[in-house]
Structure formats: structure tokens, C-alpha cells
Motif scaffolding. Structure first.
Motif, short mmCIF file in Angstrom:
data_model
loop_
_atom_site.label_atom_id
_atom_site.label_comp_id
_atom_site.label_asym_id
_atom_site.label_seq_id
_atom_site.Cartn_x
_atom_site.Cartn_y
_atom_site.Cartn_z
N SER A 120 24.60 73.53 79.18
CA SER A 120 24.83 75.02 79.17
C SER A 120 23.71 75.96 79.51
O SER A 120 22.78 76.13 79.03
CB SER A 120 25.41 75.41 77.96
OG SER A 120 25.74 76.82 77.85
N SER A 125 41.04 74.59 79.92
CA SER A 125 40.74 76.16 79.67
C SER A 125 42.23 76.59 80.19
O SER A 125 42.54 77.54 79.49
CB SER A 125 39.76 76.49 80.81
OG SER A 125 38.65 76.15 80.04
N SER A 134 25.60 83.36 73.31
CA SER A 134 24.79 82.30 73.00
C SER A 134 24.11 82.54 71.42
O SER A 134 23.83 83.69 71.17
CB SER A 134 23.48 82.17 73.75
OG SER A 134 22.68 80.88 73.18
N CYS A 184 29.24 73.55 70.65
CA CYS A 184 28.25 73.46 71.89
C CYS A 184 26.63 73.74 71.26
O CYS A 184 25.64 73.18 71.62
CB CYS A 184 28.80 74.73 72.65
SG CYS A 184 27.37 74.68 74.15
N ARG A 200 28.20 75.60 82.40
CA ARG A 200 29.26 75.74 81.41
C ARG A 200 30.06 77.33 81.41
O ARG A 200 29.16 78.12 81.90
CB ARG A 200 28.72 75.51 80.06
CG ARG A 200 27.84 74.01 79.77
CD ARG A 200 28.52 72.97 80.24
NE ARG A 200 29.81 72.81 79.33
CZ ARG A 200 30.56 71.57 79.48
NH1 ARG A 200 29.85 70.32 80.13
NH2 ARG A 200 31.46 71.11 78.54
N THR A 201 31.14 77.50 80.95
CA THR A 201 31.61 78.53 80.95
C THR A 201 31.28 79.58 79.66
O THR A 201 30.72 79.27 78.84
CB THR A 201 33.15 78.55 80.85
OG1 THR A 201 33.39 77.80 79.26
CG2 THR A 201 33.99 77.74 81.97
N TYR A 241 33.20 81.64 78.50
CA TYR A 241 34.02 81.94 77.17
C TYR A 241 34.13 80.59 76.42
O TYR A 241 33.84 79.34 77.18
CB TYR A 241 35.46 82.05 77.99
CG TYR A 241 35.86 81.09 78.89
CD1 TYR A 241 36.42 79.79 78.52
CD2 TYR A 241 35.92 81.41 80.13
CE1 TYR A 241 36.69 79.03 79.37
CE2 TYR A 241 36.47 80.32 81.19
CZ TYR A 241 36.82 79.23 80.78
OH TYR A 241 37.29 78.26 81.62
N SER A 242 34.75 80.62 75.27
CA SER A 242 34.78 79.63 74.39
C SER A 242 35.94 78.78 74.65
O SER A 242 37.12 79.14 74.81
CB SER A 242 34.96 80.09 72.86
OG SER A 242 34.78 78.83 72.04
N GLN A 243 35.85 77.31 74.64
CA GLN A 243 36.93 76.66 74.66
C GLN A 243 37.24 76.19 73.45
O GLN A 243 36.52 75.51 72.45
CB GLN A 243 36.55 75.36 75.56
CG GLN A 243 37.83 74.16 75.49
CD GLN A 243 37.30 73.23 76.26
OE1 GLN A 243 36.48 72.94 77.23
NE2 GLN A 243 38.07 72.09 76.00
N TYR A 286 31.17 77.49 69.03
CA TYR A 286 31.69 77.85 70.16
C TYR A 286 31.65 76.44 70.90
O TYR A 286 30.72 75.52 70.92
CB TYR A 286 31.48 78.95 71.23
CG TYR A 286 30.07 79.01 71.18
CD1 TYR A 286 29.28 78.13 72.24
CD2 TYR A 286 29.13 79.80 70.39
CE1 TYR A 286 28.00 78.29 72.29
CE2 TYR A 286 27.85 80.00 70.72
CZ TYR A 286 27.21 79.13 71.55
OH TYR A 286 25.79 79.19 72.06
N ARG A 310 32.06 75.11 75.13
CA ARG A 310 32.03 75.69 76.48
C ARG A 310 32.74 74.64 77.78
O ARG A 310 32.24 73.37 77.57
CB ARG A 310 30.65 76.00 76.97
CG ARG A 310 30.09 76.92 76.18
CD ARG A 310 28.90 77.68 76.74
NE ARG A 310 27.93 78.57 76.13
CZ ARG A 310 28.32 79.76 75.82
NH1 ARG A 310 29.29 80.31 76.40
NH2 ARG A 310 27.35 80.62 74.87
N HIS A 363 31.93 74.69 84.34
CA HIS A 363 31.81 75.65 85.30
C HIS A 363 30.94 75.33 86.44
O HIS A 363 29.69 75.33 86.46
CB HIS A 363 31.19 76.96 84.52
CG HIS A 363 31.27 78.41 85.43
ND1 HIS A 363 32.49 78.72 85.99
CD2 HIS A 363 30.54 79.04 85.85
CE1 HIS A 363 32.34 79.73 86.76
NE2 HIS A 363 31.23 80.03 86.79
#
Length: 505
Positions: free
Chosen positions: A95, A128, A139, A368, A409-410, A412-414, A422, A424, A427
Motif C-alpha cells: 500500500s 470492489s 492511513s 491492512c 492499493r486503493t 477506499y476501504s474494501q 480498513y 485496500r 490498484h
């Protein structure tokens, strides 16, 4: 089986055999004469003091390159900055926002929906795509600026923060692949489908070896790794001759499979056996002209030499205590990431050109923050120690170190988002890698992402560009290093890529 008289009679009546014999005669001529391939190979082994005997400090780059001894492929195309490389591949996709790509504006956007204007129609994974919302997850790690370069690094990487002035961050990395297996394959071979030669194999084919007793290209995989599976095609030779494939060194008493002698066999007649086998294969080559026969013999010879060289180079027990302390306590445990970093340095000292480390576990779809902390504990100290160790030995100036995964990594939270946790998702359109050492700018950051670390807004670097730049550092023009296979000429960068000159000193 026909006797010798019958064989001669058959040969005299067969035009195809006569033509083969003419080709054999030409091959023998090239092998025997001073202008043949053997002489070229021998000249390639001459030391630098002989190659550059006529070069002075006042010599121009053109004069130095003219004195440089090029190999059978005419490489290098220009003066190389790098002689060797250690590629620290972080499998799973670290990430970037929790390590190096500081995004303070996200703090006040906790839990808000990621705007459609940011996504911009980009592809999402099936994981997602099934979510009803895409909540922004700032973060949880604290960031500070370090060194004279004032590089941002999170508190997950306390040791790496000590060497930021030696690092060249690439913050605008992009790839075409959104799922692990094709993305890892793409990063390692330049194509999403398995079967293409890996980076190390291309360098082995193009530049040859600096050591007669060890492979040019060696891979090391952290033991007990969990995450996306890794397979030998990632360090495979693809359609290149088989002697250019990477050789995996494993932890334990047998670093290379099938290298040790069988039980109750002392190996005293192995040299005689290989000599006789070589003679038989020479006859086979003369008859069929298949280059793979000699490639296989080269592997047999290398295996014979490795029986004595591998036990020596894989024994790290003679390293002083302060080196183990620098790399961390795991460095005494064979097969760990830390031990593999130390092993990589030893392999470079023995003339290995390309060492590829694979470390699994960076795939944090859930939990994460905890996952990043865990992987950082396993890798941070040893990674920083490797930079320091190479530098103190005077090796960093001509050794290239690469760190990075297959994608990022994104923002937004997966899954469920809380203030302390969270996940991620993958990405591919914005992530961070770094390089250090030979020919790259130290203490430098290149590229920039938007406030969400979702889109590259300045100086994007595609995987093909990264490959072109890596080859350039070794003196190789990525457009000229090709191999003809099934009627087409292939290269590592396919038909893409450009050298990112802003990264270079």
C-alpha cells in the motif's frame, strides 16, 4: 545399426547429408580459428585492466566506449552504470499510501464516498465492484520527512527512513494488470501471459556471466510465505536458450535441487562422465545443429561447478556478528527475507549479475494496518541494511537495488471501515517503487499522484518504461536487445517503453 562402410556409402548418396557435412565443416572452422566465436568469448573474459589499457582520465565517453570490449551481440550499446542488480520484489501489492505516498488531506475525508470524478471510469476488481459504497480510508500511520531530501516515510518503515538520501522514489508507477498473477508476470517478463523471458534471463542472454562457477541469474524466495503463489515461470527463460533461466536457491542443506550426490556415491568419476557426455552431444550437434543441445551441456557443466561453489557461497556462518545485527535477528535463519538479503550481497560479491528476491504477504484486503506492520517488521531492517552494507563496501555505486510490487492499493476501504482498521483493494494506476545505486539519482522523488493517490498527475512511469530504464542502466538499448522466435523478433518491452532519463544521474 549400419557399420562405418555403410554409413559412408549412405552419406555419399544423400545430398542432404552432404549439405549437413558442409555446415559442420563451417562450424568447425569457426570453432577452431582465432576469429571464431571461441575467441570472442575468451576476449569477453579479459579483465578491465586489459580492456581499458589505453583509456586515460582525459578520455571522452566515446573513446571509453570504443575501448569497451563488446560481446557477440554487440553489447553494451553504451557505457553501463550498473554491473549487477538486486530486485526486492514485494509480492501482493504494498500500500503506497501507508508507506511512502503521504496524503494528509484525506484525514478530514474519513468514510466519505470516493467521488466518481476521481475513479473516472477505471476498472474495479470484482471484490470492489460488489460493494455498495467506496468509503475513503486515510492511513493510520504517522508520516515524517527524513534526510536532506526530506522524503516522506511512514513510521511503518523506521529503518528505511535512515537511508532515504540513497533512494530514488518513483511515485507515478502504472501497470496494465489489476489481478495478481498477470500483474506479477507482467512486472517480471513484460507480458501478462506466462512463457516470456524474465528480466534476469534477458540480461543473462544479452550480457553473459561474470562468474564461471555460479549462474548469472539466481532467485531467492522467502520461506513460509503466505499469499499469492509464485512459480518458476517468473524467473524462467521463456523462449531464450535454457542456460539463461534463473536458478532458485532454497533454504536448508540443499540450496539447489538435485545438486548433491546421491547416497553412497562419491562423485569421483563425474568429470569423466561429463567429458564423455560432452563428446556424444558434440556428435549430436554436428548431426542436427540444434543449439539447445549445447545449452543443456552448459547447464550440466554449470551444475558440476556449482557442486563446489554453492556450498561455499551459501554458507553465511563466517559473517561477523555486527553484520547479522545490522540485518536483524532473522538474518541467522536461513530462508528468511533478512537472510536472503545477506545472501544476495554475497552472491553479488561472487560475480552473480542478477539476484531476484521474492517476498509474499503484501495483499491486505482486510486488516491492512496490521498486515503492513507485519510485513514491514519482516523486511524493513534488512532492506535498509542491504543499502548500508553495499554502500560501506563500495558496491552501491555500480549495483542497482530495486524495491516494489506488482501494483498499489486503493484509497477506499474494501469491507468494513473503522477508525483503526480498513482493507485496500488492488490498484494498478498509481503506486510507488524505488531504486537505489548505480546510475539513479539519490535522494530524489519522481512523479506525483492526486490527493487520493488514485491517479498520476505528473510524470507517469509505465512498467515498460521501468524495464527500458533498467536495461539502459546496464548499457542496453531496450529496442535493440531482441530474440527471434517463431518468425517474430521479441524484446522485454514488447513494442513500448521509453527510458526515463529524469531518474538518471
Amino acid at each position: 545399426m549400419c557399420n562405418n562402410h555403410e554409413h559412408k556409402k549412405l552419406r555419399s548418396n544423400n545430398r542432404d547429408l552432404q549439405e549437413i557435412e558442409k555446415q559442420i565443416d563451417r562450424r568447425h572452422f569457426l570453432k577452431k580459428t582465432s576469429l571464431g566465436l571461441g575467441a570472442l568469448a575468451l576476449s569477453n573474459l579479459l579483465g578491465a585492466e586489459k580492456l581499458f589499457a589505453n583509456v586515460t582520465p582525459q578520455s571522452s565517453p566515446e573513446e571509453i566506449l570504443k575501448a569497451y570490449n563488446k560481446n557477440r551481440l554487440g553489447l553494451p550499446h553504451h557505457l553501463p552504470k550498473a554491473k549487477r542488480v538486486i530486485y526486492l520484489f514485494q509480492s501482493g501489492g504494498p500500500s503506497q499510501m501507508d508507506l511512502f505516498d503521504y496524503k494528509p488531506k484525506l484525514t478530514d475525508m474519513f468514510g466519505k464516498e470516493l467521488p466518481d470524478s476521481v475513479i473516472g471510469g477505471q476498472r474495479l476488481t470484482g471484490m470492489s465492484g460488489a460493494q455498495s459504497t467506496l468509503p475513503i480510508a486515510p492511513s493510520t500511520f504517522k508520516f515524517k520527512q527524513y534526510g536532506e531530501s526530506r522524503a516522506w516515510v511512514s513510521d511503518a518503515m523506521p529503518y528505511l527512513s535512515e537511508v532515504v538520501d540513497d533512494l530514488c522514489f518513483i511515485k507515478g508507477m502504472q501497470t496494465d494488470q489489476i489481478n495478481h498473477t498477470p500483474a506479477i508476470t507482467f512486472m517480471q517478463t513484460g507480458n501478462q501471459l506466462p512463457g516470456r523471458p524474465s528480466i534476469g534471463s534477458w540480461l543473462s542472454y544479452g550480457l553473459g556471466s561474470d562468474n564461471e562457477n555460479l549462474p548469472t541469474f539466481i532467485s531467492l524466495v522467502s520461506k513460509n510465505g503466505k499469499g499469492q503463489p509464485l512459480n518458476a515461470s517468473l524467473w524462467g527463460n521463456g523462449f531464450l536458450p535454457s542456460e539463461h533461466q534463473g536458478v532458485q536457491f532454497r533454504s536448508g542443506k540443499d540450496p539447489v535441487l538435485y545438486l548433491s550426490d546421491p547416497e553412497n556415491y562419491d562423485g569421483h568419476d563425474r568429470r569423466h562422465m561429463l567429458d564423455y557426455l560432452s563428446h556424444l552431444n558434440d556428435l549430436q550437434t554436428d548431426s542436427y545443429g540444434d543449439p539447445e543441445i549445447q545449452a543443456r551441456m552448459s547447464q550440466y557443466e554449470m551444475a558440476f561447478k556449482m557442486q563446489t561453489s554453492v556450498p561455499e557461497v551459501t554458507d553465511i556462518s563466517d559473517e561477523p556478528d555486527h553484520i547479522f545485527e545490522m540485518y536483524g535477528k532473522d538474518s541467522r535463519d536461513s530462508g528468511t527475507y533478512a537472510a536472503n538479503c545477506l545472501m544476495a550481497r554475497k552472491l553479488l560479491e561472487k560475480g552473480v549479475k542478477f539476484v531476484q528476491l521474492y517476498h509474499q504477504g503484501w495483499d491486505q484486503h482486510n486488516y491492512c494496518p496490521g498486515g503492513v506492520k507485519s510485513q514491514s517488521r519482516k523486511t524493513d531492517q534488512a532492506t535498509a541494511a542491504l543499502i548500508k552494507d553495499l554502500k560501506q563496501r563500495g558496491m552501491l555505486e555500480d549495483t542497482l537495488v530495486v524495491w516494489g510490487g506488482e501494483f498499489g492499493r486503493t484509497v477506499y476501504s474494501q469491507g468494513q471501515l473503522t477508525e483503526t482498521n480498513y482493507g485496500r483493494d488492488h490498484h494498478p494506476k498509481a503506486f510507488t517503487m524505488w531504486m537505489a545505486g548505480a546510475g539513479v539519482k539519490p535522494g530524489f522523488s519522481f512523479g506525483e499522484t492526486d490527493d487520493f493517490s488514485y491517479n498520476v498527475v505528473k510524470d507517469p512511469v509505465h512498467v515498460h518504461d521501468f524495464h527500458a530504464t533498467l536495461l539502459h542502466l546496464f548499457g542496453v538499448d531496450h529496442e535493440k536487445l531482441t530474440f527471434k522466435h517463431q518468425g517474430r523478433r521479441y524484446r522485454l518491452t514488447d513494442v513500448h517503453g521509453h527510458v526515463v532519463k529524469d531518474l538518471l544521474t
